[in-house]
Motif scaffolding. Structure first.
Motif, PDB file in Angstrom:
ATOM      1  N   UNK A  74       0.794  -1.226   0.000  1.00  0.00           N
ATOM      2  CA  UNK A  74       0.000   0.000   0.000  1.00  0.00           C
ATOM      3  C   UNK A  74       0.830   1.282   0.000  1.00  0.00           C
ATOM      4  N   UNK A  75       2.071   1.212   0.492  1.00  0.00           N
ATOM      5  CA  UNK A  75       2.926   2.403   0.466  1.00  0.00           C
ATOM      6  C   UNK A  75       3.848   2.438  -0.749  1.00  0.00           C
ATOM      7  N   UNK A  76       3.589   1.567  -1.718  1.00  0.00           N
ATOM      8  CA  UNK A  76       4.261   1.653  -3.008  1.00  0.00           C
ATOM      9  C   UNK A  76       5.538   0.861  -3.160  1.00  0.00           C
ATOM     10  N   UNK A  77       5.923   0.064  -2.163  1.00  0.00           N
ATOM     11  CA  UNK A  77       7.136  -0.755  -2.283  1.00  0.00           C
ATOM     12  C   UNK A  77       6.851  -1.923  -3.224  1.00  0.00           C
ATOM     13  N   UNK A  78       7.694  -2.083  -4.229  1.00  0.00           N
ATOM     14  CA  UNK A  78       7.449  -3.042  -5.304  1.00  0.00           C
ATOM     15  C   UNK A  78       8.533  -4.114  -5.326  1.00  0.00           C
ATOM     16  N   UNK A  79       8.118  -5.380  -5.387  1.00  0.00           N
ATOM     17  CA  UNK A  79       9.057  -6.496  -5.480  1.00  0.00           C
ATOM     18  C   UNK A  79       8.555  -7.489  -6.524  1.00  0.00           C
TER      19      UNK A  79
END
Length: 368
Positions: free
Chosen positions: A185-190
């Motif tokens: 939800x805070x935009x951290x992408x993996x």
């Protein structure tokens, strides 16, 4: 991914001995079935993308579980991705004009938002925000309920499908890189999984797992919560042969969705809608904490929650599309007994908001 991090994890147990691919609809009216979403009543909505060969198909079809198919709406040029909100309204991305349309249950259509580039997949989070996969712009765009739109994430390699879990994590499938990314939800992408030699299209949750369509290799992939993948259905040969899920053939599968009762998988492809029945759910109780739920799956008219300690908070039960069905305030309770007699078979999501610890616990209930 539908990960219930404090108590029960629901997993899929696939009974390959009784699972077959069948053709529900073979309709030459479809120029190229693309997106797919399932309503609470079991209706299958699909978009017709190809049109005259220029990806300008503008029809949205409604198919009943018995295969009866009618035109639900038209005039949306390059109709592609679909989503349904908690009120039962349908949303359709319009590839050629960068818009998302909202269609009421009676078929009345209006523009919901514009400026989305080349939109494909759509999904709502728990706050009612709509997320749009902007395919050629390599963006995920967030549209708030008040209409404000902003870039939520840059996600290269042609994002197509989006699904969102109960913790508001996004899972985004990419066509050109055959990767599914997880975005918090805070935009951290993996990177969640990479399956070579395919082109991902749309995806769906089922328990803690994901099912995703591979269009150019004509397969349906099953991905577990740790990113391990296997072929769930499809021989890899392009075709339309029904039968055992390992031997049956698909023809560029794209959209995918699960029936409300969790028993049937729908796959859309070119001129067809295919089904796989007898999807059996089982439960892994190894991660339960704080309280116990039984029976689950529910084969009675009730379900009981026993708390390890007294519990203060609010219990809410939702349909799979987010409609609130039950709300109960709890004060110093040691157990909660829920009457399911008036609820039809299907999958339900619940939230327990604890007042003492200020935590929210989410999970799934299944009525057989």
């Amino acid at each position: 991914m539908r990960k219930f991090n404090l108590f029960i994890v629901l997993l899929i147990s696939f009974n390959t001995f009784s699972q077959n691919v069948d053709t529900l609809v073979n309709n030459s009216t479809f120029t190229m079935n693309h997106g797919c979403v399932i309503g609470d009543d079991g209706s299958i909505y699909s978009t017709d993308l190809l049109g005259n060969g220029s990806f300008n198909g503008d029809n949205i079809y409604k198919t009943l579980p018995d295969g009866t198919t009618t035109l639900f709406a038209s005039g949306i040029s390059g109709a592609s991705g679909l989503a349904i909100d908690s009120s039962g309204n349908l949303y359709v991305s319009e590839l050629n004009f960068g818009r998302v349309w909202k269609i009421l249950p009676d078929g009345t259509a209006s523009i919901y938002t514009s400026g989305m580039g080349v939109p494909a997949g759509l999904a709502f989070d728990s706050q009612g925000n709509l997320f749009v996969a902007s395919f050629q712009n390599d963006l995920i765009i967030k549209v708030e309920p008040n209409g404000n739109a902003s870039i939520f994430a840059n996600t290269p390699d042609e994002p197509v499908g989006i699904i969102i879990d109960e913790n508001d994590n996004l899972y985004v499938s990419h066509e050109s890189s055959h990767v599914i990314n997880k975005i918090t939800p805070n935009g951290i992408q993996t990177e969640f999984v990479n399956i070579p030699n395919t082109k991902f299209q749309y995806l769906t949750f089922f328990g803690d797992d994901i099912l995703v369509t591979g269009s150019i290799d004509h397969k349906i992939y099953h991905i577990t919560s740790d990113g391990t993948y296997t072929v769930f259905a499809g021989s890899g040969v392009q075709g339309n042969m029904d039968g055992d899920i390992n031997l049956a053939s698909f023809d560029n599968p794209t959209g995918i969705g699960i029936s409300p009762d969790g028993l049937t998988l729908y796959i859309v492809e070119l001129n067809r809608i295919r089904t796989i029945d007898n999807l059996n759910l089982s439960i892994d109780n190894s991660k339960k904490e704080l309280f116990k739920i039984f029976p689950n799956p529910i084969n009675e008219n009730y379900v009981q929650i026993n708390f390890d300690n007294t519990f203060d908070g609010v219990f809410k039960l939702f349909s799979v599309t987010g409609q609130e069905l039950i709300k109960i305030e709890l004060s110093n309770e040691t157990n909660l007994k829920l009457d399911f007699a008036n609820l039809s078979s299907g999958i339900f999501f619940y939230k327990l908001q604890g007042f003492k610890d200020n935590n929210t616990y989410t999970g799934k209930l299944i009525k057989q």
